[in-house]
Design a protein around this motif. Sequence first.
Motif, short mmCIF file in Angstrom:
data_model
loop_
_atom_site.label_atom_id
_atom_site.label_comp_id
_atom_site.label_asym_id
_atom_site.label_seq_id
_atom_site.Cartn_x
_atom_site.Cartn_y
_atom_site.Cartn_z
N GLU A 176 0.98 -0.93 0.03
CA GLU A 176 -0.07 -0.04 -0.10
C GLU A 176 0.83 1.04 0.08
N ALA A 177 1.92 1.21 0.83
CA ALA A 177 2.72 2.47 0.80
C ALA A 177 3.49 2.57 -0.55
N LEU A 178 3.95 1.60 -1.17
CA LEU A 178 4.44 1.60 -2.42
C LEU A 178 3.57 2.05 -3.52
N LEU A 179 2.34 1.86 -3.44
CA LEU A 179 1.36 2.07 -4.38
C LEU A 179 0.92 3.55 -4.13
N SER A 180 1.06 4.20 -3.00
CA SER A 180 0.90 5.58 -2.87
C SER A 180 1.86 6.57 -3.64
N PRO A 181 1.30 7.69 -3.79
CA PRO A 181 2.40 8.84 -4.25
C PRO A 181 3.38 9.12 -3.34
N CYS A 182 3.48 8.49 -2.24
CA CYS A 182 4.46 9.16 -1.13
C CYS A 182 5.65 8.45 -1.08
N SER A 183 6.91 8.92 -0.47
CA SER A 183 8.10 8.31 -0.43
C SER A 183 8.30 7.95 1.26
N PHE A 184 7.70 8.61 2.17
CA PHE A 184 7.59 8.49 3.60
C PHE A 184 6.87 8.00 4.26
N VAL A 185 6.95 7.13 5.35
CA VAL A 185 6.05 6.37 5.91
C VAL A 185 6.04 6.75 7.47
N GLU A 186 5.13 7.03 7.98
CA GLU A 186 4.86 7.35 9.54
C GLU A 186 3.99 6.25 10.31
N VAL A 187 4.45 5.34 11.03
CA VAL A 187 3.80 4.37 11.53
C VAL A 187 3.19 5.05 12.85
N VAL A 188 1.75 5.11 13.01
CA VAL A 188 1.51 5.81 14.18
C VAL A 188 0.77 4.88 15.10
N LYS A 189 0.70 3.78 14.75
CA LYS A 189 0.12 2.47 15.61
C LYS A 189 0.70 1.17 15.14
N ALA A 190 0.94 0.37 16.16
CA ALA A 190 1.83 -0.86 15.79
C ALA A 190 1.49 -1.62 14.70
N VAL A 191 2.37 -2.06 14.04
CA VAL A 191 2.08 -3.07 12.74
C VAL A 191 2.70 -4.28 13.58
N SER A 192 2.61 -5.55 12.64
CA SER A 192 3.06 -6.69 13.27
C SER A 192 4.43 -6.55 12.87
N LEU A 193 5.11 -7.70 13.59
CA LEU A 193 6.60 -7.57 13.61
C LEU A 193 7.17 -8.04 12.18
N GLU A 194 6.52 -8.73 11.38
CA GLU A 194 6.82 -9.03 9.89
C GLU A 194 6.59 -7.78 9.15
N GLU A 195 5.49 -6.81 9.44
CA GLU A 195 5.34 -5.85 8.66
C GLU A 195 6.52 -4.69 9.00
N GLU A 196 6.97 -4.62 10.26
CA GLU A 196 7.87 -3.80 10.66
C GLU A 196 9.10 -4.04 10.07
N LYS A 197 9.49 -5.54 9.82
CA LYS A 197 10.74 -5.65 9.38
C LYS A 197 10.73 -5.57 7.93
N GLU A 198 9.67 -5.60 7.11
CA GLU A 198 9.65 -5.31 5.80
C GLU A 198 9.67 -3.71 5.54
N LEU A 199 8.85 -2.96 6.32
CA LEU A 199 9.06 -1.56 6.23
C LEU A 199 10.37 -1.18 6.52
N LYS A 200 11.16 -1.58 7.28
CA LYS A 200 12.35 -1.10 7.54
C LYS A 200 13.47 -1.44 6.28
N ARG A 201 13.14 -2.57 6.09
CA ARG A 201 13.97 -3.32 4.69
C ARG A 201 13.83 -2.65 3.53
N PHE A 202 12.60 -2.33 3.48
CA PHE A 202 12.38 -1.44 1.77
C PHE A 202 12.23 -0.09 2.06
N PHE A 203 12.05 0.73 3.04
CA PHE A 203 11.96 2.09 3.14
C PHE A 203 13.18 2.67 4.07
#
Length: 246
Positions: free
Chosen positions: A200-227
């Motif tokens: 969803e973040a990649l398909l948005s027009p934005c390049s920055f992501v702010e996680v304001v409420k906890a995601v799963s550990l796997e999602e956190e890992k992949e967000l760190k990896r790619f962003f």
Amino acid sequence: MRKIQITDSIREDVGISYVFASMKELIKDFGGEISVTKSESRIKLTLDCPEQYYDLYKSELEDKIADVIAVKYKYHFLKRYLRTIGLNSYENEILLVTIISADIEDDRRYVMRRLKNFDNFAIDGIFNFRLQPLKNKWREVVSYIPFFFTSNQLCDFVAFVLGEKRGKKILVEGKVVYDVNYNKLTRSSLISDVLDVVKEALLSPCSFVEVVKAVSLEEEKELKRFFGRRVCFLNGSLPKTVDKKI
């Protein structure tokens, strides 16, 4: 009231569902009626809108049809024609989404130009008969993609595409993703039944992501990896590569 109809193959009902969900808030605010019917081979969305809001409704419908073609149809096009090795199944999905993301705004603008002067839209017909130059462009893109990809090359490719974007940040609240105006982002629903915050973040027009409420550990890992330095976690978790000045 004026009537607008959108149809597609019954196999492509995800696109119609996306348009339907996107239009509900507009109808709630400005009136009208919307319905979906199915036959053996076709699915049809019918929208009855107030005359004074016809241009607004039609513009919004064209915007969402452009999403369907630029995301969903392109995804299936790439799945059919793109062949790579070296990535696992999830990484390959990220590759496809990143390719879509790289040209999504240009693709959407082209599609919307081809939708003018219509009151009724057959999405598959438009794709098959009115968008040949767009499909030729996609074939050319496929020809440029290396046959062998490594995980590091994928991360570099994602970083390059993100670096080309000029949009503001998006907000991630658990399983929901918003733009800065708090509009819910749902483009990834066109290619997946389950929300993937990275897609969803990649398909948005934005390049920055702010996680304001906890995601799963796997999602956190992949967000760190790619962003990398383009993501921050307000729940206190920060990736090692984050530049805190951003």
